[in-house]
Design a protein around this motif. Structure first.
Motif, PDB file in Angstrom:
ATOM      1  N   TYR A  40     -43.976-118.068  32.371  1.00 25.50           N
ATOM      2  CA  TYR A  40     -43.516-116.960  31.530  1.00 25.50           C
ATOM      3  C   TYR A  40     -43.705-115.642  32.277  1.00 25.50           C
ATOM      4  CZ  TYR A  40     -43.724-113.572  27.650  1.00 25.50           C
ATOM      5  OH  TYR A  40     -43.532-112.490  26.818  1.00 25.50           O
ATOM      6  N   GLY A  41     -44.868-115.500  32.902  1.00 24.36           N
ATOM      7  CA  GLY A  41     -45.169-114.263  33.612  1.00 24.36           C
ATOM      8  C   GLY A  41     -46.586-114.305  34.150  1.00 24.36           C
ATOM      9  N   ALA A  42     -47.181-113.123  34.337  1.00 23.15           N
ATOM     10  CA  ALA A  42     -48.541-113.070  34.866  1.00 23.15           C
ATOM     11  C   ALA A  42     -49.282-111.891  34.272  1.00 23.15           C
ATOM     12  CB  ALA A  42     -48.505-112.917  36.382  1.00 23.15           C
ATOM     13  N   GLU A  43     -50.601-112.015  34.205  1.00 25.76           N
ATOM     14  CA  GLU A  43     -51.432-110.857  33.855  1.00 25.76           C
ATOM     15  C   GLU A  43     -52.056-110.320  35.135  1.00 25.76           C
ATOM     16  OE1 GLU A  43     -54.510-111.390  30.871  1.00 25.76           O
ATOM     17  OE2 GLU A  43     -55.203-109.325  31.114  1.00 25.76           O
ATOM     18  N   ALA A  44     -51.922-109.010  35.338  1.00 25.08           N
ATOM     19  CA  ALA A  44     -52.526-108.349  36.502  1.00 25.08           C
ATOM     20  C   ALA A  44     -53.988-108.046  36.187  1.00 25.08           C
ATOM     21  CB  ALA A  44     -51.760-107.064  36.806  1.00 25.08           C
ATOM     22  N   PHE A  96     -39.040-112.834  34.350  1.00 23.43           N
ATOM     23  CA  PHE A  96     -40.487-112.777  34.610  1.00 23.43           C
ATOM     24  C   PHE A  96     -41.096-111.545  33.931  1.00 23.43           C
ATOM     25  CE2 PHE A  96     -44.265-111.596  36.960  1.00 23.43           C
ATOM     26  CZ  PHE A  96     -44.890-112.815  37.148  1.00 23.43           C
ATOM     27  N   ARG A  97     -42.280-111.720  33.335  1.00 20.14           N
ATOM     28  CA  ARG A  97     -42.930-110.598  32.660  1.00 20.14           C
ATOM     29  C   ARG A  97     -44.321-110.342  33.199  1.00 20.14           C
ATOM     30  NH1 ARG A  97     -41.755-109.569  26.899  1.00 20.14           N
ATOM     31  NH2 ARG A  97     -39.520-109.320  26.904  1.00 20.14           N
ATOM     32  N   MET A  98     -44.564-109.093  33.553  1.00 16.99           N
ATOM     33  CA  MET A  98     -45.860-108.713  34.100  1.00 16.99           C
ATOM     34  C   MET A  98     -46.656-107.948  33.054  1.00 16.99           C
ATOM     35  SD  MET A  98     -47.744-108.720  36.845  1.00 16.99           S
ATOM     36  CE  MET A  98     -46.847-108.748  38.397  1.00 16.99           C
ATOM     37  N   SER A  99     -47.868-108.452  32.770  1.00 18.31           N
ATOM     38  CA  SER A  99     -48.737-107.770  31.811  1.00 18.31           C
ATOM     39  C   SER A  99     -49.801-106.957  32.532  1.00 18.31           C
ATOM     40  CB  SER A  99     -49.451-108.792  30.924  1.00 18.31           C
ATOM     41  OG  SER A  99     -48.517-109.475  30.124  1.00 18.31           O
ATOM     42  N   VAL A 100     -50.005-105.738  32.061  1.00 19.61           N
ATOM     43  CA  VAL A 100     -51.014-104.843  32.657  1.00 19.61           C
ATOM     44  C   VAL A 100     -51.950-104.381  31.537  1.00 19.61           C
ATOM     45  CG1 VAL A 100     -51.337-102.615  33.811  1.00 19.61           C
ATOM     46  CG2 VAL A 100     -49.404-104.063  34.450  1.00 19.61           C
ATOM     47  N   ASN A 101     -53.239-104.362  31.816  1.00 17.59           N
ATOM     48  CA  ASN A 101     -54.217-103.893  30.822  1.00 17.59           C
ATOM     49  C   ASN A 101     -54.251-102.372  30.814  1.00 17.59           C
ATOM     50  OD1 ASN A 101     -55.722-106.406  29.828  1.00 17.59           O
ATOM     51  ND2 ASN A 101     -55.673-106.672  32.052  1.00 17.59           N
ATOM     52  N   LEU A 102     -54.279-101.825  29.641  1.00 14.26           N
ATOM     53  CA  LEU A 102     -54.269-100.377  29.531  1.00 14.26           C
ATOM     54  C   LEU A 102     -55.482 -99.915  28.745  1.00 14.26           C
ATOM     55  CD1 LEU A 102     -52.274 -98.181  30.396  1.00 14.26           C
ATOM     56  CD2 LEU A 102     -51.440 -98.178  28.062  1.00 14.26           C
ATOM     57  N   ASN A 129     -39.325-106.159  31.432  1.00 16.27           N
ATOM     58  CA  ASN A 129     -40.113-107.040  32.292  1.00 16.27           C
ATOM     59  C   ASN A 129     -41.600-106.676  32.330  1.00 16.27           C
ATOM     60  OD1 ASN A 129     -37.170-107.100  33.899  1.00 16.27           O
ATOM     61  ND2 ASN A 129     -38.185-109.064  33.653  1.00 16.27           N
ATOM     62  N   MET A 130     -41.965-105.559  31.695  1.00 22.29           N
ATOM     63  CA  MET A 130     -43.375-105.154  31.708  1.00 22.29           C
ATOM     64  C   MET A 130     -43.978-105.223  30.298  1.00 22.29           C
ATOM     65  SD  MET A 130     -44.149-104.367  34.872  1.00 22.29           S
ATOM     66  CE  MET A 130     -45.705-103.482  34.754  1.00 22.29           C
ATOM     67  N   ILE A 131     -45.233-105.622  30.247  1.00 17.28           N
ATOM     68  CA  ILE A 131     -45.974-105.665  28.976  1.00 17.28           C
ATOM     69  C   ILE A 131     -47.274-104.878  29.164  1.00 17.28           C
ATOM     70  CG2 ILE A 131     -47.177-107.173  27.325  1.00 17.28           C
ATOM     71  CD1 ILE A 131     -45.290-109.437  28.112  1.00 17.28           C
ATOM     72  N   LEU A 132     -47.626-104.054  28.200  1.00 18.41           N
ATOM     73  CA  LEU A 132     -48.917-103.360  28.257  1.00 18.41           C
ATOM     74  C   LEU A 132     -49.863-103.998  27.252  1.00 18.41           C
ATOM     75  CD1 LEU A 132     -47.730 -99.648  28.502  1.00 18.41           C
ATOM     76  CD2 LEU A 132     -48.769-101.030  30.308  1.00 18.41           C
ATOM     77  N   GLY A 157     -39.303 -99.039  25.883  1.00 16.44           N
ATOM     78  CA  GLY A 157     -38.759-100.398  26.010  1.00 16.44           C
ATOM     79  C   GLY A 157     -39.785-101.379  26.563  1.00 16.44           C
ATOM     80  N   ILE A 158     -40.947-100.856  26.967  1.00 17.95           N
ATOM     81  CA  ILE A 158     -42.023-101.738  27.449  1.00 17.95           C
ATOM     82  C   ILE A 158     -42.634-102.426  26.228  1.00 17.95           C
ATOM     83  CG2 ILE A 158     -44.307-101.779  28.550  1.00 17.95           C
ATOM     84  CD1 ILE A 158     -43.447 -99.340  30.183  1.00 17.95           C
ATOM     85  N   SER A 159     -42.885-103.738  26.332  1.00 15.98           N
ATOM     86  CA  SER A 159     -43.493-104.447  25.199  1.00 15.98           C
ATOM     87  C   SER A 159     -44.982-104.147  25.120  1.00 15.98           C
ATOM     88  CB  SER A 159     -43.319-105.957  25.363  1.00 15.98           C
ATOM     89  OG  SER A 159     -41.968-106.296  25.301  1.00 15.98           O
ATOM     90  N   LEU A 160     -45.503-104.192  23.918  1.00 14.64           N
ATOM     91  CA  LEU A 160     -46.939-103.983  23.738  1.00 14.64           C
ATOM     92  C   LEU A 160     -47.581-105.274  23.244  1.00 14.64           C
ATOM     93  CD1 LEU A 160     -46.887-100.519  21.914  1.00 14.64           C
ATOM     94  CD2 LEU A 160     -47.031-100.977  24.357  1.00 14.64           C
ATOM     95  N   ALA A 161     -48.716-105.595  23.805  1.00 16.08           N
ATOM     96  CA  ALA A 161     -49.455-106.780  23.364  1.00 16.08           C
ATOM     97  C   ALA A 161     -50.841-106.343  22.888  1.00 16.08           C
ATOM     98  CB  ALA A 161     -49.577-107.785  24.491  1.00 16.08           C
TER      99      ALA A 161
END
Ligand code: C2E
Ligand code: CA
Ligand code: CA
Length: 258
Positions: A40-44, A96-102, A129-132, A157-161
């Motif tokens: 699905y993607g990755a968490e940075a 592909f979706r990249m998740s970044v911790n904020l 393609n980016m998730i925060l 447009g960035i998704s939030l998790a």
């Protein structure tokens, strides 16, 4: 585990950041689409080491950076590096979706949405393609983050998790109030899924709650085949954990998953 006191961490971290983020790097952990068992993607996840202490874990250095305010600079660097990597991997897998911790300290900065948008535009990377990932306790943690800031972010447009769902006292209020597309159920709940008492009801019930209000679910911390078997029929969209893969450097991630 948190080490006894290392009073010079503050100085060493500032020094690293001021010297072009020397000693920092990012590892990527795969996230798996449950229905097809595909990527699905990755968490940075940020890593830091220094000459004096070697590798120091994020649970120790992130709070120091939040305290001294340097988390804002680190957050920008991580977002930029992860977005660059995401652009590369999107050429191999367009969804592909990249998740970044904020950190909420980062979110207090009014320029967050501008920075994110400018970075995506410069790279030609679609926001989808980016998730925060935001930690659930932040809306009531005394930070000045408000609904308006979150809505501005959402407009990019960035998704939030919502990260670590279930681990703080504000989870349900935050769930109701903020527009998270994905809810990450805290890894502390996974162990209960293989028990044969009432504890086993937690993950199915939390999943059902999230689905009933139209949110996708990611289950974190799946470590064993037994745990995976216990949860794979629950309709959880995405899973993450050592069972699927540990956080690894970008080159290794590419070899393993593409
Ligand atoms: P998190 O966001 O909840 O990230 C998931 C953590 O769980 C990671 O720890 C990951 O290595 C670990 N993990 C993944 N799968 C499993 C599993 O199956 N079992 C177990 N026991 N653990 C698993 P890590 O990398 O040590 O990061 C710890 C925390 O530090 C993160 O928790 C996140 O809150 C914070 N962090 C890491 N990088 C950043 C960053 O760039 N910015 C901010 N603001 N926070 C970060
Ligand atoms: Ca996270
Ligand atoms: Ca988490």
């Amino acid at each position: 585990m948190r080490q006894p006191s290392r009073p010079d961490l503050d100085f060493l971290l500032r020094d690293s950041i001021e010297n072009n983020f020397r000693g920092f790097c990012i590892h990527y952990q795969p996230q798996i689409r449950t229905s097809s068992k595909t990527l699905y993607g990755a968490e940075a996840l940020t890593r830091w080491s220094c000459g004096k202490y070697g590798s120091v874990c994020p649970d120790e250095f992130i709070p120091v950076l939040e305290e001294n305010g340097k988390i804002v600079e680190l957050g920008k660097w991580v977002f930029g590096e992860a977005a660059k990597q995401c652009k590369k991997w999107c050429a191999l897998q367009p969804d592909f979706r990249m998740s970044v911790n904020l950190s909420c300290r980062y979110l207090e900065k009014a320029d967050m949405e501008w920075f994110a948008q400018a970075t995506l535009r410069r790279l030609g990377l679609p926001a989808k393609n980016m998730i925060l990932e935001l930690t659930e306790s932040w809306p009531v943690s005394g930070s000045r983050v408000n609904e308006e800031t979150v809505l501005k972010l959402q407009k990019t447009g960035i998704s939030l998790a919502m990260d670590d769902f279930g681990s703080g006292y504000s989870s349900l209020l935050s769930l109701q109030k903020f527009p998270f597309q994905m809810i990450k159920i805290d890894k502390a709940f996974v162990k209960s899924t293989t028990r044969d008492d009432e504890q086993a009801a937690f993950v199915p019930s939390l999943t059902q709650l999230c689905h009933s209000i139209g949110r996708q679910v990611c289950l974190e911390g799946v470590e064993t085949r037994e745990e995976y078997e216990a949860v794979r029929q629950l309709g959880i969209e995405v899973m993450q954990g050592y069972y699927f893969g540990r956080p690894v450097p970008a080159e290794e991630f590419e070899q393993l998953y593409f």
